[in-house]
Design a protein around this motif. Structure first.
Motif, PDB file in Angstrom:
ATOM      1  N   UNK A   1       0.984  -0.798   0.064  1.00 59.30           N
ATOM      2  CA  UNK A   1       0.058  -0.702   0.001  1.00 59.30           C
ATOM      3  C   UNK A   1       0.878   1.481  -0.145  1.00 59.30           C
ATOM      4  N   UNK A   2       1.856   1.153   0.650  1.00 58.82           N
ATOM      5  CA  UNK A   2       3.444   2.233   0.981  1.00 58.82           C
ATOM      6  C   UNK A   2       3.723   2.861  -0.129  1.00 58.82           C
ATOM      7  N   UNK A   3       3.850   1.914  -1.496  1.00 64.40           N
ATOM      8  CA  UNK A   3       4.571   1.517  -2.379  1.00 64.40           C
ATOM      9  C   UNK A   3       4.391   1.992  -3.842  1.00 64.40           C
ATOM     10  N   UNK A   4       2.727   2.530  -3.496  1.00 64.24           N
ATOM     11  CA  UNK A   4       1.892   2.567  -4.466  1.00 64.24           C
ATOM     12  C   UNK A   4       1.952   3.845  -5.102  1.00 64.24           C
ATOM     13  N   UNK A   5       2.218   3.512  -6.492  1.00 66.16           N
ATOM     14  CA  UNK A   5       3.056   4.618  -7.159  1.00 66.16           C
ATOM     15  C   UNK A   5       2.076   5.789  -7.039  1.00 66.16           C
ATOM     16  N   UNK A   6       0.470   5.248  -7.443  1.00 65.47           N
ATOM     17  CA  UNK A   6      -0.344   6.558  -7.539  1.00 65.47           C
ATOM     18  C   UNK A   6      -0.900   7.359  -6.470  1.00 65.47           C
ATOM     19  N   UNK A   7      -1.055   6.387  -4.924  1.00 63.85           N
ATOM     20  CA  UNK A   7      -0.947   6.618  -3.932  1.00 63.85           C
ATOM     21  C   UNK A   7       0.341   7.676  -3.478  1.00 63.85           C
TER      22      UNK A   7
END
Lengths: 249, 468
Positions: A234-240
């Motif tokens: 979740x942390x490394x989700x580019x979009x976030x």
């Protein structure tokens, strides 16, 4: 004191977890949330690591740079202290403090290699100006103690020298969180050893029991690290990340 | 400092940076390669004097000089009555200059020695020498027990407080070359640093690769002898412009006084690069006239002589440490060292009035501060005649040494690759843990303890209370 953690400025400055990720009023105005803070600091820590790979500095310099960056944002806003510039500058300052000075010119050059996004580009002059602002934001406290220092010795003592690389990697990952601002470094080291010993199915209870440390704290740190791994995708989700970064000026 | 009073420079449009308003700057008291030093009074407390050290921008356009960074870094962590106190740090963002504000010390050993030698032509009294030496060792013991080596001890870096609460208190100053030696330190010469060679330990002159606290003790020995005789003990001619630490003349002078070093006295001597290379045939020279006591005019049985010779021990591993020196017989006999080096406790003893530090009131700090970004430093000085002081004359260039040169990058990176491995997004190993494990269950574990080594010295007086 420079060589004794318990009398160091770092010990005196340790924060309570609830003091972290308190969103600065200026950042609030831009709609930046505590969750965005975590994401941005995570992203910026990774950016510092990538830059460091190019300029070839020791892990300790990287760790000090990330610590500086995380300390800055306990006191200053991301709106005024743009993380894209704070990252290379913290690395620049940490390199000086850790006796492996890097030229600002070189940093400015590698920034272009690491980040294609124009927003990350910066002039040498901007780095030098930010260096002074960061010194001020850090209240001129520059000595940082890291878990690495006690790691080798502790691993040896625990008969786990074969886990050095794995534990070292775990310690590296703790800089993707704010642990270094909250806990004494040797407890972070112990938490990483604890995780490594559970992973290896190594029975180490007796060894841990003989240490005069609060195992509750060690286990809680270990929990935090594992929670972090759980949320890693979740942390490394580019979009976030880019959504959070786009809230910055 | 530390209470949020550290000021930043004003981005206001007034004529001087905001932080400067708290001072009345009297004039320039020193100059070195690092920059300038000014004497100032605090407006709110006129009895308090401050020395403001202004760091020049480093020439190669690389921001705050590493010397300044190291000095701030160390001084921000340490606190001892015999170490100079960093009162404040200031920044002027417009011209990117940095200022360190120290508690001001009126005297230093360079001036005290010079006064006795050139002005009063009389040796320093025994009480004063002993008190200075004891305080110097006391400060050094504090530094060394915290793994800090000063590396540039010399008379001009040893300050003595003038009139006031701390009258006669010795302060070790100038930490621009000091280091925490948790990791082995590279020789200064490798960083392109030039320091006075007169106080340099023989192992460094012979090319020893690493610094230890023993180099500071050698310097203290040289300073001790200089206090006794008013002359530098080993006044070698420096060969300038060589990256090579080998200084033949300096070694020659040391050997002439202390005798030829032998492997017997100094077993690791043969491993030192410049002893091995034997460029000037030092190995074959004969120095048989060992006569330190002739130079310092002390009988060999005198405790002062005994202490001095232990500080000037060739083998750094046998050289006396600061802790040991403080326990030496010399300090246990009269006159006992007091905490005011300038005023002997016994009434009737003559008190020497040392001259105050010369102040150049023609150079005002404001003239050196630029308020506009990217504008050359204006040379027009705003001298205020009111500050001219009668007994102060032209300043001498302070023999402080700074360093501006950068060290090359190129310390190999390691273990960065291991970053990549973690972060698989799973709980590795499925840890059998619960949150909020009961505190009592673990209480007994806190009590027992195996060994104190954790890379940390000592344990906290109390654990910071936290909620988890």
């Amino acid at each position: 004191m420079a060589a004794d953690f318990w009398t160091s400025s770092q010990f005196k400055q340790l924060l309570d977890p609830e003091e972290l990720n308190v969103v600065h009023p200026l950042d609030k105005e831009r709609g930046i949330t505590a969750e965005d803070y975590k994401l941005i600091k995570f992203h910026i820590s990774n950016y510092i690591v990538k830059l460091a790979q190019y300029i070839k500095v020791r892990q300790r310099v990287v760790a000090t740079a990330i610590t500086y960056m995380r300390r800055v944002y306990t006191r200053r806003s991301m709106t005024e202290y743009n993380p894209r510039l704070v990252a290379p500058t913290c690395l620049y300052l940490a390199a000086k403090a850790e006796e492996s000075t890097v030229q600002a010119r070189l940093l400015a050059f590698y920034i272009k290699k690491v980040q294609s996004d124009e927003k990350y580009r910066c002039e040498i002059k901007e780095i030098l100006e930010m260096e002074m602002k960061i010194l001020e934001a850090l209240n001129y406290y520059l000595v940082v103690f890291h878990p690495y220092r006690s790691l080798t010795q502790l691993l040896q003592d625990a008969g786990m020298s074969d886990s050095t690389q794995q534990t070292w990697g775990l310690v590296n990952d703790t800089y993707k969180m704010d642990l270094i601002l909250v806990h004494p470094p040797h407890l972070i080291a112990l938490a990483c050893i604890y995780i490594a010993s559970v992973q290896k199915d190594k029975e180490n209870t007796a060894w841990f029991e003989e240490l005069r440390v609060d195992m509750n704290v060690v286990k809680n740190i270990a929990m935090e690290i594992l929670d972090f791994y759980d949320s890693y995708k979740l942390m490394s989700d580019e979009n976030r990340i880019s959504a959070a970064m786009n809230k910055l000026p | 400092m530390g209470d949020g009073r550290l000021s930043n420079s004003g981005s206001n449009s007034s004529s001087k940076p905001e932080w400067l308003e708290q001072y009345d700057v009297i004039g320039k008291i020193g100059e070195g390669t690092y920059g300038l030093v000014f004497l100032a009074k605090i407006k709110s407390n006129r009895s308090k004097s401050i020395a403001i050290k202004k760091f020049k921008q480093s020439k190669d356009g690389d921001g705050v000089s590493p010397t300044a960074i190291r000095e701030i870094m160390l001084l921000r962590e340490i606190s001892h009555e015999n170490v100079v106190k960093l009162a404040n740090v200031h920044i002027n963002h417009a011209d990117m200059s940095l200022y360190l504000a120290f508690d001001y010390a009126e005297h230093d050993l360079y001036e005290i020695i010079r006064h006795h030698r050139d002005k009063v032509n009389q040796s320093i009294n025994q009480y004063t020498i002993k008190s200075i030496l004891w305080q110097l060792l006391n400060g050094l013991n504090y530094l060394h027990s915290n793994w800090i080596v000063h590396r540039d001890l010399k008379p001009s870096n040893i300050l003595v407080m003038g009139d006031g609460e701390e009258h006669g208190v010795v302060k070790i100053a100038d930490f621009g070359l000091a280091r925490i030696y948790q990791a082995p330190l590279k020789p200064l010469s490798e960083n392109g640093v030039v320091v006075t060679i007169w106080y340099r330990a023989p192992e460094l002159l012979l090319g020893a690769k690493h610094y230890t606290s023993a180099v500071d003790m050698w310097a203290v020995g040289c300073i001790f002898a200089e206090l006794l005789t008013l002359k530098p003990l080993f006044q070698g001619q420096e060969v300038k412009g060589t990256p090579n630490p080998f200084q033949f003349d300096q070694l020659d002078r040391i050997f002439k006084v202390l005798g030829h070093p032998t492997q017997e006295k100094w077993p690791t001597l043969v491993n030192l690069p410049h002893w091995q290379a034997d460029l000037q045939h030092i190995q074959e020279r004969t120095y048989n006239n060992a006569g330190l006591y002739n130079v310092v005019h002390l009988p060999p049985k005198n405790p002062a002589y005994d202490l001095l010779s232990k500080m000037l021990e060739y083998d750094p591993r046998k050289r006396i440490t600061a802790t040991q020196a403080l326990e030496h017989e010399y300090f246990r006999m009269e006159p006992f060292p007091g905490c005011n080096a300038l005023v002997p406790p016994q009434p009737g003893e003559k008190v020497v009035n040392y001259p105050t530090r010369p102040v150049d009131t023609s150079t005002d700090i404001e003239g050196t501060i630029s308020l506009q970004p990217s504008q050359p430093v204006s040379s027009g000085n705003t001298m205020s005649g009111a500050h001219v002081m009668q007994n102060r004359s032209i300043p001498r260039p302070m023999p402080m040494v700074g360093m501006q040169r950068m060290q090359p990058p190129g310390i190999p990176a390691y273990n960065l690759a291991s970053q990549a491995g973690m972060g698989g997004g799973v709980n590795p190993g499925g840890m059998p843990m619960q949150r909020g494990v009961s505190a009592q269950a673990h209480q007994q574990q806190q009590m027992r303890r195996k060994d104190p080594g954790m890379g940390m010295t000592g344990y906290p007086p109390q654990q910071k209370n936290k909620r988890f």
